[in-house]
Design a protein around this motif. Structure first.
Motif, PDB file in Angstrom:
ATOM      1  N   SER A  36       0.871  -1.152   0.064  1.00  0.00           N
ATOM      2  CA  SER A  36       0.026   0.138  -0.144  1.00  0.00           C
ATOM      3  C   SER A  36       0.971   1.178   0.003  1.00  0.00           C
ATOM      4  O   SER A  36       2.140   0.960   0.110  1.00  0.00           O
ATOM      5  N   ALA A  37       0.343   2.374   0.021  1.00  0.00           N
ATOM      6  CA  ALA A  37       1.045   3.765   0.041  1.00  0.00           C
ATOM      7  C   ALA A  37       1.506   3.953   1.742  1.00  0.00           C
ATOM      8  O   ALA A  37       0.465   3.270   2.638  1.00  0.00           O
ATOM      9  N   THR A  49      -2.355   8.454   0.349  1.00  0.00           N
ATOM     10  CA  THR A  49      -3.373   8.600  -0.563  1.00  0.00           C
ATOM     11  C   THR A  49      -4.424   9.549  -0.534  1.00  0.00           C
ATOM     12  O   THR A  49      -4.790  10.296  -1.131  1.00  0.00           O
ATOM     13  N   GLU A 120       1.060   4.109  -4.139  1.00  0.00           N
ATOM     14  CA  GLU A 120       1.491   2.775  -3.891  1.00  0.00           C
ATOM     15  C   GLU A 120       2.698   2.424  -4.846  1.00  0.00           C
ATOM     16  O   GLU A 120       3.425   1.807  -4.685  1.00  0.00           O
ATOM     17  N   PHE A 182      -3.493  -1.608  -5.310  1.00  0.00           N
ATOM     18  CA  PHE A 182      -4.540  -0.320  -5.390  1.00  0.00           C
ATOM     19  C   PHE A 182      -4.797  -0.004  -7.080  1.00  0.00           C
ATOM     20  O   PHE A 182      -5.815   0.748  -7.298  1.00  0.00           O
ATOM     21  N   ARG A 196     -11.247   2.467  -2.409  1.00  0.00           N
ATOM     22  CA  ARG A 196     -10.270   2.897  -1.330  1.00  0.00           C
ATOM     23  C   ARG A 196     -10.050   1.519  -0.749  1.00  0.00           C
ATOM     24  O   ARG A 196     -10.877   0.652  -0.646  1.00  0.00           O
ATOM     25  N   SER A 197      -8.898   1.347  -0.223  1.00  0.00           N
ATOM     26  CA  SER A 197      -8.344  -0.113   0.456  1.00  0.00           C
ATOM     27  C   SER A 197      -8.153  -1.036  -0.651  1.00  0.00           C
ATOM     28  O   SER A 197      -8.137  -2.282  -0.172  1.00  0.00           O
ATOM     29  N   GLY A 198      -8.262  -0.683  -1.856  1.00  0.00           N
ATOM     30  CA  GLY A 198      -8.175  -1.657  -2.930  1.00  0.00           C
ATOM     31  C   GLY A 198      -6.914  -2.483  -2.979  1.00  0.00           C
ATOM     32  O   GLY A 198      -6.645  -3.530  -3.946  1.00  0.00           O
ATOM     33  N   ASP A 200      -5.762  -4.813  -1.154  1.00  0.00           N
ATOM     34  CA  ASP A 200      -6.231  -5.885  -0.611  1.00  0.00           C
ATOM     35  C   ASP A 200      -6.765  -6.721  -1.931  1.00  0.00           C
ATOM     36  O   ASP A 200      -6.599  -7.887  -1.997  1.00  0.00           O
TER      37      ASP A 200
HETATM   38  N1  ASP Z   1      -3.805   3.526  -0.330  1.00  0.00           N
HETATM   39  C1  ASP Z   1      -5.036   3.165  -0.497  1.00  0.00           C
HETATM   40  C2  ASP Z   1      -6.276   3.646   0.387  1.00  0.00           C
HETATM   41  O1  ASP Z   1      -5.803   4.343   1.161  1.00  0.00           O
HETATM   42  C3  ASP Z   1      -5.129   1.672  -0.990  1.00  0.00           C
HETATM   43  C4  ASP Z   1      -4.817   0.890   0.189  1.00  0.00           C
HETATM   44  O2  ASP Z   1      -4.230   1.220   1.174  1.00  0.00           O
HETATM   45  O3  ASP Z   1      -5.208  -0.286  -0.012  1.00  0.00           O
HETATM   46  O4  ASP Z   1      -7.158   3.494   0.216  1.00  0.00           O
END
Ligand code: ASP
Length: 453
Positions: A36-37, A49, A120, A182, A196-198, A200
């Motif tokens: 991730s970032a 992000t 990322e 991501f 977001r959070s992609g 994963d």
């Molecule tokens: N950095 C991105 C976010 O904050 C993606 C991730 O962390 O998975 O959504």
């Protein structure tokens, strides 16, 4: 072979990157590392992000994003300094950001994705450089060159099926592959991010494509908890749960894993292990296809607020062919997606996420339903929370619904709506947002706290 993904808090500082290095090199099967970032170092910190999104928005308004840009660069620079990396990496990141900021802005959503994805992308370069500086063969992987193709939906892309075959050849490369999470590239070569959070999702796609034996997802908690720890103190940890259970829980507020991230791993039958970067020897939570149902009917309780329901009643609705289609057709015309549709003989409720609608649109929608469907009554209830009580064991246990509704009644929570999922893996209760926490506590006590005599 294992695909290992590290979340933002695992990569937020040089100290965290050292832990990542120890974890990856402790097991020669950890061949592909998805990053991730840099995330938050402490509660009030800002994720890279989020800074990049602010930066992109300022560029689009022709304003100077100097503060945000300097802060992003400062985050990478402080990590590089802590790890005694050469300035070359930071110079590369600086040039990359300037190039992105100078690119075409005629499609604002795409421009935002391009900047967002740099978080990322540049972190993967930094992590690869750090591993190399420690004498380990590691390579940054460019998702374009590796073949991660995605749909052209800004901020909500999905992997294209042909990606899987293309990515398989990563297996033949030597050393550790550091892959940015991501985002991927569309067929026309543009950057698009997942939601977001992609990151994963990236990890899960790679685990599937490379036919990994395990997908390890490192985050900052020892396990998935049976209920949100901010509602119930020290809740029970879940050792093992099925893909279906995790999907239901993450849909309704369990943020440990992105709710779309399970599908690729699930399709390939690859177990997912959620682990803690700060305590890697803890076994974590294993997500599998099947598990022993020895621990009672319920494995977890999730809840999420921000829903509303449109209640529609019409005498003899059950005999009217096409009523449901017409009702959902009105919603489709406005581009609304719906979540559930509990129904009776003469009535049906459609549950939606409230953030899709404003008051003016709602009035229009209600008028259309009244007029076009000649409904007797149309009512909207706002500020609802959905509570999901989840567990494969429910299928075999009699009386779970009775226990749940009794617990809610004892806590004086009025149930606005009930839906037993067709899969029988979950039960859903709609309650007023103000009652959500009380309801969750009552259900937790009913299913997880042993009765003392
Ligand atoms: N950095 C991105 C976010 O904050 C993606 C991730 O962390 O998975 O959504």
């Amino acid at each position: 072979m294992k695909v290992v993904k590290f979340g933002g808090s695992s990569l937020a500082s040089g100290k965290q990157l050292e832990k990542v290095f120890q974890i990856v090199t402790a097991d020669p099967e950890r061949k592909v590392v998805v990053v991730s970032a840099p995330g938050k170092r402490y509660a009030e910190d800002t994720k890279v992000t989020d800074l990049l999104i602010e930066c992109a928005e300022l560029c689009l308004q022709n304003k100077n994003p100097k503060v945000q840009l300097d802060t992003v660069l400062g985050r990478y620079a402080s990590i590089a300094e802590e790890l005694r990396l050469s300035d070359a990496v930071i110079r590369e990141i600086h040039d990359d950001l300037l190039t992105r900021m100078a690119s075409d802005k005629s499609k604002p959503d795409r421009f935002i994705d391009l900047l967002k994805a740099s978080g990322e992308d540049n972190n993967a370069k930094l992590v690869a450089a750090y591993f190399q500086s420690r004498g380990v063969e590691a390579h940054y992987v460019d998702p374009k060159e590796a073949g991660l193709l995605v749909s052209d939906e800004p901020g909500n892309a999905q992997a294209l099926p042909e990606s899987y075959e293309r990515l398989f050849s990563l297996n033949e490369r030597s050393g550790i592959q550091v892959f940015p999470g991501f985002f991927g590239y569309s067929l026309s070569g543009e950057v698009f991010t997942f939601s977001r959070s992609g990151s994963d999702i990236t990890g899960s796609i790679l685990a599937n494509a490379l036919k990994a034996d395990l997908y390890e997802n490192f985050t900052d908690v020892d396990a998935v908890y049976s209920v949100n720890p901010s509602i119930v103190q020290k809740p029970k940890e879940i050792k093992e749960l099925t893909y279906r259970e995790m999907r239901e829980l993450s849909y309704a507020g369990f943020t440990v894993l992105h709710d779309e991230a399970l599908v690729p791993a699930f399709r390939a039958g690859i177990p997912v292990n959620i682990k803690n970067t700060n305590n890697p020897s803890a076994p974590g939570t294993l997500i599998v296809n099947e598990r022993d149902n020895t621990n009672g009917p319920v494995i977890g309780i999730a809840s999420d607020k921000g829903f509303c329901s449109i209640y529609v009643s019409k005498y003899l609705m059950n005999r009217e062919i096409g009523f449901g289609r017409k009702l959902l057709g009105v919603l489709e015309d406005y581009g609304f997606s719906y979540e559930h549709t509990p129904s009776g003989i003469d009535d049906v409720s459609v549950i939606l996420r409230e953030n899709q609608l404003d008051e003016k649109v709602m009035v229009e929608v209600i008028d259309r339903i009244k007029n076009e469907l000649q409904a007797d009554e149309v009512k909207v209830a706002h500020s609802l929370s959905l509570i999901m009580v989840v567990g494969e064991g429910m299928r075999r246990n009699v009386g779970t619904m009775a226990r749940a509704s009794k617990a809610l009644a004892n806590a004086s929570v009025n149930i606005e709506m009930i839906n037993q999922g067709s899969s029988e893996v979950s039960m859903m209760f709609g309650v007023k947002e103000v009652d959500e926490k009380r309801a969750v506590k009552a259900l937790y006590e009913e299913f997880f706290v042993p009765v003392t005599v």
